[in-house]
Structure formats: structure tokens, C-alpha cells
Design an enzyme around this catalytic site. Structure first.
Site, PDB file in Angstrom:
ATOM      1  N   GLU A   1     -19.210 -33.063-103.812  1.00  0.00           N
ATOM      2  CA  GLU A   1     -17.836 -32.526-104.852  1.00  0.00           C
ATOM      3  C   GLU A   1     -16.639 -33.739-105.329  1.00  0.00           C
ATOM      4  O   GLU A   1     -15.972 -34.559-105.801  1.00  0.00           O
ATOM      5  CB  GLU A   1     -16.900 -31.195-104.190  1.00  0.00           C
ATOM      6  CG  GLU A   1     -18.018 -30.136-104.766  1.00  0.00           C
ATOM      7  CD  GLU A   1     -18.434 -29.785-106.585  1.00  0.00           C
ATOM      8  OE1 GLU A   1     -16.667 -30.150-107.035  1.00  0.00           O
ATOM      9  OE2 GLU A   1     -19.115 -29.264-107.186  1.00  0.00           O
TER      10      GLU A   1
ATOM     11  N   CYS B   1     -29.934 -26.265-102.387  1.00  0.00           N
ATOM     12  CA  CYS B   1     -28.862 -25.913-102.726  1.00  0.00           C
ATOM     13  C   CYS B   1     -28.481 -27.573-103.932  1.00  0.00           C
ATOM     14  O   CYS B   1     -29.511 -29.014-103.554  1.00  0.00           O
ATOM     15  CB  CYS B   1     -27.971 -27.268-101.760  1.00  0.00           C
ATOM     16  SG  CYS B   1     -25.477 -27.002-102.569  1.00  0.00           S
TER      17      CYS B   1
ATOM     18  N   HIS C   1     -26.182 -29.241-105.307  1.00  0.00           N
ATOM     19  CA  HIS C   1     -25.969 -30.480-105.187  1.00  0.00           C
ATOM     20  C   HIS C   1     -26.817 -31.683-104.523  1.00  0.00           C
ATOM     21  O   HIS C   1     -26.543 -32.801-103.906  1.00  0.00           O
ATOM     22  CB  HIS C   1     -24.431 -30.272-103.802  1.00  0.00           C
ATOM     23  CG  HIS C   1     -23.448 -29.911-104.534  1.00  0.00           C
ATOM     24  ND1 HIS C   1     -23.643 -28.707-105.465  1.00  0.00           N
ATOM     25  CD2 HIS C   1     -22.857 -30.244-104.805  1.00  0.00           C
ATOM     26  CE1 HIS C   1     -22.378 -28.642-106.664  1.00  0.00           C
ATOM     27  NE2 HIS C   1     -22.000 -29.398-105.474  1.00  0.00           N
TER      28      HIS C   1
ATOM     29  N   CYS D   1     -28.182 -22.451-109.558  1.00  0.00           N
ATOM     30  CA  CYS D   1     -27.635 -22.259-108.352  1.00  0.00           C
ATOM     31  C   CYS D   1     -28.671 -21.765-107.136  1.00  0.00           C
ATOM     32  O   CYS D   1     -29.009 -20.287-108.082  1.00  0.00           O
ATOM     33  CB  CYS D   1     -26.149 -21.930-108.188  1.00  0.00           C
ATOM     34  SG  CYS D   1     -24.926 -21.255-106.919  1.00  0.00           S
TER      35      CYS D   1
ATOM     36  N   ASP E   1     -24.626 -22.732-113.158  1.00  0.00           N
ATOM     37  CA  ASP E   1     -24.726 -23.067-112.074  1.00  0.00           C
ATOM     38  C   ASP E   1     -22.562 -22.512-111.381  1.00  0.00           C
ATOM     39  O   ASP E   1     -22.271 -22.505-111.717  1.00  0.00           O
ATOM     40  CB  ASP E   1     -24.925 -24.882-111.538  1.00  0.00           C
ATOM     41  CG  ASP E   1     -24.897 -24.732-110.565  1.00  0.00           C
ATOM     42  OD1 ASP E   1     -25.198 -24.640-109.197  1.00  0.00           O
ATOM     43  OD2 ASP E   1     -24.006 -25.594-109.953  1.00  0.00           O
ATOM     44  N   SER E   2     -22.660 -22.756-109.953  1.00  0.00           N
ATOM     45  CA  SER E   2     -21.392 -22.629-109.681  1.00  0.00           C
ATOM     46  C   SER E   2     -20.708 -23.709-110.025  1.00  0.00           C
ATOM     47  O   SER E   2     -19.736 -23.434-109.394  1.00  0.00           O
ATOM     48  CB  SER E   2     -21.257 -22.160-107.964  1.00  0.00           C
ATOM     49  OG  SER E   2     -22.069 -22.974-107.351  1.00  0.00           O
TER      50      SER E   2
HETATM   51  N1  DGL Z   1     -24.621 -24.954-106.518  1.00  0.00           N
HETATM   52  C1  DGL Z   1     -24.946 -24.332-105.234  1.00  0.00           C
HETATM   53  C2  DGL Z   1     -26.225 -24.047-104.777  1.00  0.00           C
HETATM   54  O1  DGL Z   1     -26.577 -24.731-104.859  1.00  0.00           O
HETATM   55  C3  DGL Z   1     -23.786 -25.051-104.415  1.00  0.00           C
HETATM   56  C4  DGL Z   1     -22.461 -25.395-104.584  1.00  0.00           C
HETATM   57  C5  DGL Z   1     -21.791 -23.687-103.972  1.00  0.00           C
HETATM   58  O2  DGL Z   1     -21.660 -23.379-102.692  1.00  0.00           O
HETATM   59  O3  DGL Z   1     -21.693 -23.519-104.827  1.00  0.00           O
HETATM   60  O4  DGL Z   1     -26.057 -23.573-103.432  1.00  0.00           O
END
Ligand code: DGL
Length: 261
Positions: free
Chosen positions: A151, A183, A185, A72, A9-10
């Protein structure tokens, strides 16, 4: 096969996917990589998102994983097809599974999708949902402030509720009966989102269906870990392992977590 599953993931949001994977596949070993140095991906260019995704995949392959989950949504939307063409290793994303889940849940065939700007602009959810059922109407909304709210630890505050009110007003007025949390999050904002959309709108977290898709891939390829002993998770991040460790412990309810920076 006891080689680990790679999850990427990011940042920390992919832990919501890891949690579901551990529920469905408790005996699997996992290597998680969170690109905490370069999060958020959602506001980056396509070129950068593809480059970062390939680097993450290379890293996970260097850890000898047997399959990769791009947890992600943004990286899935922009890079999954390219990654599947480039690499031999099985790679799955979250959007196909999330779409499958929303199609099975909607009754009135009017659904909403929320995600990062890159995910929404890619139209990936709309295409995947329409591929399964053309008659479904899909309304989308990018919610870029949700990621920093999570975050910064503001998920359960009035800031989250007020932001959700502004972002979701239009979708509620479209009479949607199901809303995809597109997403990683957003499942962490479930309470604030539920507070705004009410009980009548179903919230879909793609992580659940993704874990089932992952299990099916492991079975089909005959690479399930047959040992009946709880798997080990290793966590790698590109920056700030201390912050990641605190959030991971809280989210997963585990005290003993090793995070490598
Ligand atoms: N992990 C990203 C997503 O699911 C969210 C956070 C980001 O913008 O990197 O889209």
C-alpha cells in the site's frame, strides 16, 4: 449477456484478480468495488469481515451485476459460504481455485500458504487443499506486514526483501516446492518473494485459476457476453479515489480509468 461481472476486494489488491479476469474474459464488462476506507480486512474480527462483505455484495447487486467474484482472500475465507447461502446470485471466491492450482503444481506434496492473519487462522486453504488431496502437507504463515508494504509503494525495495526473509525462513526450511500467494497484494511482491525463496519454489497466484473458474461459471449458466468488443470497467472505492486511480493506472497499464469515490 452484457450485464457486468462484479469484483470485490478490501482495497486495491483485487486489481491483480481483475487483471487476470480481463486476460481470460476480455469482452466482459466489470464493476470493481474496493473498500479502501476499511482496508485491511486481514486484522479485523470475523463479524466485521462478514458485515463488510455483505455490504459490498449489496452494492455490486445494486449495480446490476450478473455474478460476483470475492477477490479478497480474507473475505473469501471468512464470508464466502455465508454469502453463497444468503444470496441467489452466483458468487465465487479465490481459495478453492488457488487450492486447485497448488494441488496440480506440487510434486513433492509439501506446500506453503501465506496470507493475512484472518485467512491463515481460518485454515480455509488447508481444508480446501486437503479436500483435493489428503496426502499433501500444508505449512502456513501469516505475513501481516506485506499489505502495508504494498500500500505504501515499497514492494520493490529492500524493506520488502528483508520482511520476506523473516517471514519465509521457516517455510523454506520445511522443504516446500510450491507457495500459494494467499492474499491479493502478494503477487505485487512477487520479485521480493522470489528473491528470497529462489527459483526452485513455484509461486501460485490464485487469480489465474479463479478467472478460469469464473469463465466456466459464465459458460455453465449461459451468461457469457457474446459481443466481441472489449468490455468496459468501472471502479468504485469507499475512500481516496485519487490514490486508487494512480495505482490502478500503473498496475493495469491503462491511462484512462474512471474511479468513483
Ligand atoms: N485483500 C486482502 C486479502 O486478499 C488483503 C488486504 C486486507 O487485509 O484487507 O486477504
Amino acid at each position: 449477456m452484457d450485464k457486468p461481472i462484479g469484483i470485490f476486494d478490501s482495497g486495491l489488491g483485487g486489481l491483480t484478480v481483475l487483471k487476470e479476469v480481463r486476460n481470460v474474459l476480455p469482452f466482459e464488462n466489470i464493476v470493481y468495488f474496493g473498500d479502501t476506507k476499511r482496508v485491511p480486512y486481514g486484522s479485523k474480527s470475523k463479524e466485521d469481515i462478514i458485515k463488510y462483505t455483505f455490504e459490498a455484495i449489496d452494492f455490486l447487486i445494486s449495480k446490476n451485476v450478473k455474478v460476483i467474484v470475492i477477490a479478497c482472500n480474507t473475505a473469501t475465507a471468512i464470508s464466502l459460504d455465508l454469502a453463497q447461502k444468503k444470496y441467489d446470485i452466483p458468487i465465487i471466491g479465490v481459495i478453492k481455485s488457488g487450492s486447485k492450482s497448488v494441488v496440480s503444481k506440487t510434486k513433492n506434496k509439501v506446500v506453503g500458504v501465506i496470507g493475512t492473519t484472518a485467512t491463515i487462522n481460518s485454515n480455509s486453504y488447508v481444508e480446501n487443499i486437503k479436500e483435493l488431496d489428503k496426502s499433501i502437507k500444508v505449512f502456513q504463515k501469516a505475513c501481516p506486514l506485506f499489505v502495508p508494504i504494498v500500500e505504501e509503494g515499497f514492494s520493490k525495495t529492500d524493506v520488502a526483501k528483508e520482511t520476506a526473509k523473516i517471514y519465509l525462513k521457516d517455510l523454506i526450511n520445511k522443504d516446500i516446492d510450491t507457495l500459494v500467494l494467499g492474499c491479493t497484494h502478494y503477487p505485487l511482491l512477487k520479485d521480493s518473494i522470489k528473491y528470497v525463496v529462489g527459483e526452485k519454489i513455484n509461486l501460485v497466484d490464485p487469480a489465474k485459476e479463479t478467472s478460469i473458474t469464473l469463465r466456466d461459471v459464465l459458460i455453465k449458466k449461459n451468461i457469457l457476453n457474446k459481443k466481441s468488443k472489449n468490455g468496459i470497467c468501472e471502479y468504485f472505492v469507499s475512500d481516496n479515489p485519487e490514490k486508487f486511480s494512480l495505482i490502478a493506472k500503473d498496475l493495469l497499464g491503462i491511462e484512462d480509468i474512471k474511479v468513483f469515490g
